[in-house]
Every structure is written in C-alpha cells, then in structure tokens.
Scaffold this motif. Structure first.
Motif, mmCIF file in Angstrom:
data_model
loop_
_atom_site.group_PDB
_atom_site.id
_atom_site.type_symbol
_atom_site.label_atom_id
_atom_site.label_comp_id
_atom_site.label_asym_id
_atom_site.label_seq_id
_atom_site.Cartn_x
_atom_site.Cartn_y
_atom_site.Cartn_z
ATOM 1 N N ALA A 19 0.768 -1.216 0.011
ATOM 2 C CA ALA A 19 0.103 0.166 0.006
ATOM 3 C C ALA A 19 0.637 1.360 -0.137
ATOM 4 O O ALA A 19 0.496 2.241 -0.839
ATOM 5 N N LEU A 20 1.838 1.217 0.618
ATOM 6 C CA LEU A 20 2.774 2.775 0.971
ATOM 7 C C LEU A 20 3.893 2.677 -0.113
ATOM 8 O O LEU A 20 4.242 3.619 -0.508
ATOM 9 N N THR A 21 4.202 1.596 -0.708
ATOM 10 C CA THR A 21 5.550 1.510 -1.642
ATOM 11 C C THR A 21 5.109 1.086 -3.085
ATOM 12 O O THR A 21 5.947 1.648 -4.270
ATOM 13 N N GLY A 22 3.939 0.460 -3.260
ATOM 14 C CA GLY A 22 3.475 0.272 -4.751
ATOM 15 C C GLY A 22 4.084 -1.152 -5.110
ATOM 16 O O GLY A 22 3.797 -1.090 -6.415
ATOM 17 N N ARG A 23 4.646 -1.755 -4.177
ATOM 18 C CA ARG A 23 5.382 -2.939 -4.757
ATOM 19 C C ARG A 23 5.179 -3.846 -3.544
ATOM 20 O O ARG A 23 5.010 -3.636 -2.382
ATOM 21 N N PRO A 24 5.124 -5.338 -3.906
ATOM 22 C CA PRO A 24 4.929 -6.437 -2.937
ATOM 23 C C PRO A 24 6.212 -6.310 -2.150
ATOM 24 O O PRO A 24 7.128 -6.049 -2.370
ATOM 25 N N PRO A 25 6.027 -6.775 -0.816
ATOM 26 C CA PRO A 25 6.970 -7.151 0.259
ATOM 27 C C PRO A 25 8.011 -8.213 -0.464
ATOM 28 O O PRO A 25 7.698 -9.116 -1.145
ATOM 29 N N ILE A 26 9.301 -8.017 0.050
ATOM 30 C CA ILE A 26 10.184 -9.178 -0.404
ATOM 31 C C ILE A 26 9.947 -10.509 0.411
ATOM 32 O O ILE A 26 10.040 -10.523 1.373
ATOM 33 N N PRO A 27 10.050 -11.659 -0.566
ATOM 34 C CA PRO A 27 9.584 -12.831 0.258
ATOM 35 C C PRO A 27 10.873 -13.300 0.850
ATOM 36 O O PRO A 27 11.983 -13.078 0.524
ATOM 37 N N PHE A 28 10.572 -14.058 1.883
ATOM 38 C CA PHE A 28 11.936 -14.614 2.687
ATOM 39 C C PHE A 28 12.713 -15.342 1.842
ATOM 40 O O PHE A 28 14.036 -15.397 1.878
ATOM 41 N N ARG A 29 12.371 -16.245 0.953
ATOM 42 C CA ARG A 29 13.210 -17.248 0.186
ATOM 43 C C ARG A 29 14.019 -16.327 -0.894
ATOM 44 O O ARG A 29 15.215 -16.649 -1.239
ATOM 45 N N THR A 30 13.468 -14.918 -1.278
ATOM 46 C CA THR A 30 14.259 -14.218 -2.122
ATOM 47 C C THR A 30 15.285 -13.437 -1.166
ATOM 48 O O THR A 30 16.653 -13.381 -1.558
ATOM 49 N N TYR A 31 14.940 -13.257 0.053
ATOM 50 C CA TYR A 31 15.893 -12.765 1.148
ATOM 51 C C TYR A 31 16.989 -13.774 1.176
ATOM 52 O O TYR A 31 18.400 -13.346 1.078
ATOM 53 N N THR A 32 16.509 -15.000 1.443
ATOM 54 C CA THR A 32 17.810 -16.166 1.675
ATOM 55 C C THR A 32 18.838 -15.948 0.542
ATOM 56 O O THR A 32 19.690 -16.486 0.486
ATOM 57 N N ARG A 33 18.204 -16.212 -0.882
ATOM 58 C CA ARG A 33 19.081 -16.210 -1.897
ATOM 59 C C ARG A 33 19.928 -15.102 -2.229
ATOM 60 O O ARG A 33 20.930 -15.200 -3.087
ATOM 61 N N THR A 34 19.529 -13.833 -1.750
ATOM 62 C CA THR A 34 20.340 -12.650 -2.252
ATOM 63 C C THR A 34 21.323 -12.215 -1.013
ATOM 64 O O THR A 34 22.060 -11.350 -1.322
ATOM 65 N N ALA A 35 20.927 -12.553 0.172
ATOM 66 C CA ALA A 35 21.784 -12.437 1.344
ATOM 67 C C ALA A 35 23.339 -12.660 1.096
ATOM 68 O O ALA A 35 23.664 -13.761 0.311
ATOM 69 N N THR A 36 24.180 -12.007 1.631
ATOM 70 C CA THR A 36 25.504 -12.440 1.643
ATOM 71 C C THR A 36 25.934 -13.271 3.189
ATOM 72 O O THR A 36 25.956 -12.618 4.212
ATOM 73 N N TRP A 37 26.156 -14.674 2.894
ATOM 74 C CA TRP A 37 26.095 -14.868 4.204
ATOM 75 C C TRP A 37 27.686 -15.488 4.715
ATOM 76 O O TRP A 37 28.372 -15.981 3.854
ATOM 77 N N PRO A 38 27.972 -14.983 5.638
ATOM 78 C CA PRO A 38 29.250 -14.850 6.042
ATOM 79 C C PRO A 38 29.663 -16.301 6.384
ATOM 80 O O PRO A 38 28.885 -17.171 6.730
ATOM 81 N N THR A 39 31.156 -16.502 6.093
ATOM 82 C CA THR A 39 31.466 -18.026 6.260
ATOM 83 C C THR A 39 31.757 -18.411 7.721
ATOM 84 O O THR A 39 32.096 -17.551 8.667
ATOM 85 N N PRO A 40 31.123 -19.514 8.035
ATOM 86 C CA PRO A 40 31.135 -19.958 9.468
ATOM 87 C C PRO A 40 32.840 -19.856 9.991
ATOM 88 O O PRO A 40 33.627 -20.132 9.384
#
Length: 262
Positions: free
Chosen positions: A241-262
């Motif tokens: 409603a406020l941005t004119g686009r849908p919110p980011i799905p969690f799966r999209t977040y997991t695939r685009t995040a930079t995951w630090p090496t353990p």
C-alpha cells in the motif's frame, strides 16, 4: 527537508539513509561514531545532531530507551516530523518501545509509528547469525508462524512516512508476504547456503543450550512464552500500500543475502 537518521549504521538505518538520499533528501546519518555523532547515553551529542533538522527516523538499540528529554529537545529545535521504529504487539512484549510510541504520539508534532515484525536480517546481520553459522538455532517459540519482514521493506515504509503525505498519526504494521515457522525459515536458509542448519524450539531445548544464569534463562523463556501466546502473525498489506510493490519474500532474501563463512 533535512532528516536525522538515528542508528544509521544499522540494518534499517543505513537503508533509510540510502533511500532518502536517492530522493535527494538532505540526511544526517547519525550513530555513535558516524558522520553525525549521536549517543542516546550522552545528551551533549543531541544538540549538534539536531541542528537544522526537520524530521527524524527514531530508533534505539535493543534495551536502550528513547529518552523523553531528547524528544522534547528535538521539538524545541524545530523538528516537525517523527517516524518511530517499533515492534508488533509492543504493548504486550516491549514496554520500552510502547513507552517510546507514547512519547512520539504526545510530542505535539507530526508522527508515524512503524511496527515491524522479526527482521529477515536478524539471520545474516543480527543476533541470530552466530547460531546460523554454528548450524543450530535454539529459540523457545515452537511452531508459531511469523511474517518475517525484510529491512529493505521497513526502510521503504519509513521513508514514505518521512517524506510523503497521508501518514500523519498512523501506526503501520509492517510484515513480509507470508507467515513461516522458525523451522521453515531456517530450512530455507539451509537450502540457500547449502549447509545443514537446524532449529530447536522447546523451552527445554533453550535451557540446555543456554549458558546464562538460570533465573535469566527462565525470564527469557517467559518473555518468549508471551510471544507464543499471541499466536500466528498474519501478513499485512502495508508494504504494498505504501510503496506500490509487494514485500520481499523470505526465500528471495535467503538467496540474495551475503552469508558470512562460519
């Protein structure tokens, strides 16, 4: 318009800063060691940070209260709009943020409250990261569902509230597009990283995993039990409603995040 962004090096603050600057808004990016020095515990930093400011993105780190004296000083300095980052169900689970909501509502200037659910970025930037790196997240929240929300979406809503019209006196609940259990969220992170990561969600799991004093552990379990009692968190239409686009799905977040090496 000149906006002071508190916590400008944090997950939401740095995104708010970027989005405001993309709109050519003058921004004071404030943190304890930032380009604008601001420290909630040091009132001497407040006055210089407020010079020329007309709007503030108000946030305080976990456990740090929003000081009434700062809000009063901001209004006296000419600030005309406050946008507060709060949490869903603040009245039930966070006295600190619920008190902050009262402060901005009673400030006498334009205000908006942004109530956010669990941040996606808690997993790769925040306090869940060590557990994710270790391969096991233990949190006594069972299988209730949470509409995890991306910090990019929180920032977009906050920027619209800071710069747009029609948001004065509003309290917005900001969520992601779906409700997941922690087990489902962790499974998606495991899939995205290619590493085995597990979730344990009972109070006994939490007691066994914690190294904190027993009374502290029981207090934390009681806090999470209050969250559980609120039940599943349902997605809201706020981001769309406020941005004119849908919110980011969690799966999209997991695939685009930079995951630090353990």
């Amino acid at each position: 318009m000149t906006v002071l962004v508190l916590g400008a090096t944090g997950s939401t603050g740095r995104r708010v800063t970027r989005l405001l600057r993309e709109r050519d808004v003058v921004v004071g990016a404030a943190s304890r060691r930032g380009e604008v020095v601001f420290d909630w515990t040091d009132p001497q930093t407040w006055g210089p940070a407020l010079e020329g400011v007309t709007g503030i993105y108000v946030m305080a780190p976990d456990g740090v209260p929003v000081e009434p004296a700062f809000i009063e000083q901001a209004v006296e300095a000419g600030v005309r709009r406050l946008v507060l980052l709060s949490t869903l169900h603040a009245e039930e689970i966070d006295d600190r943020l619920f008190a902050a909501e009262g402060l901005v509502r009673e400030s006498g200037v334009e205000w908006t409250v942004v109530r956010a659910n669990w941040f996606n970025q808690n997993f790769d930037e925040g306090f869940f990261l060590p557990a994710i790196q270790a391969g096991e997240l233990v949190l006594p929240l069972g299988d209730i569902r949470h509409s995890f929300v991306d910090a990019e979406d929180i920032a977009a809503v906050a920027v619209e509230a800071l710069t747009g019209t029609g948001h004065i006196g509003q309290t917005y609940e900001v969520t992601g597009p779906e409700a997941l259990t922690f087990a489902e969220a962790v499974a998606q992170i495991s899939e995205a990283t290619g590493r085995p990561i597990h979730y344990k969600g009972t109070p006994d799991d939490y007691r066994q995993a914690s190294t904190a004093p027993a009374d502290q552990v029981e207090a934390e379990i009681a806090y999470f039990a209050t969250q559980q009692s609120l039940g599943d968190s349902l997605p809201t239409p706020t981001v769309d409603a406020l941005t004119g686009r849908p919110p980011i799905p969690f799966r999209t977040y997991t695939r685009t995040a930079t995951w630090p090496t353990p």
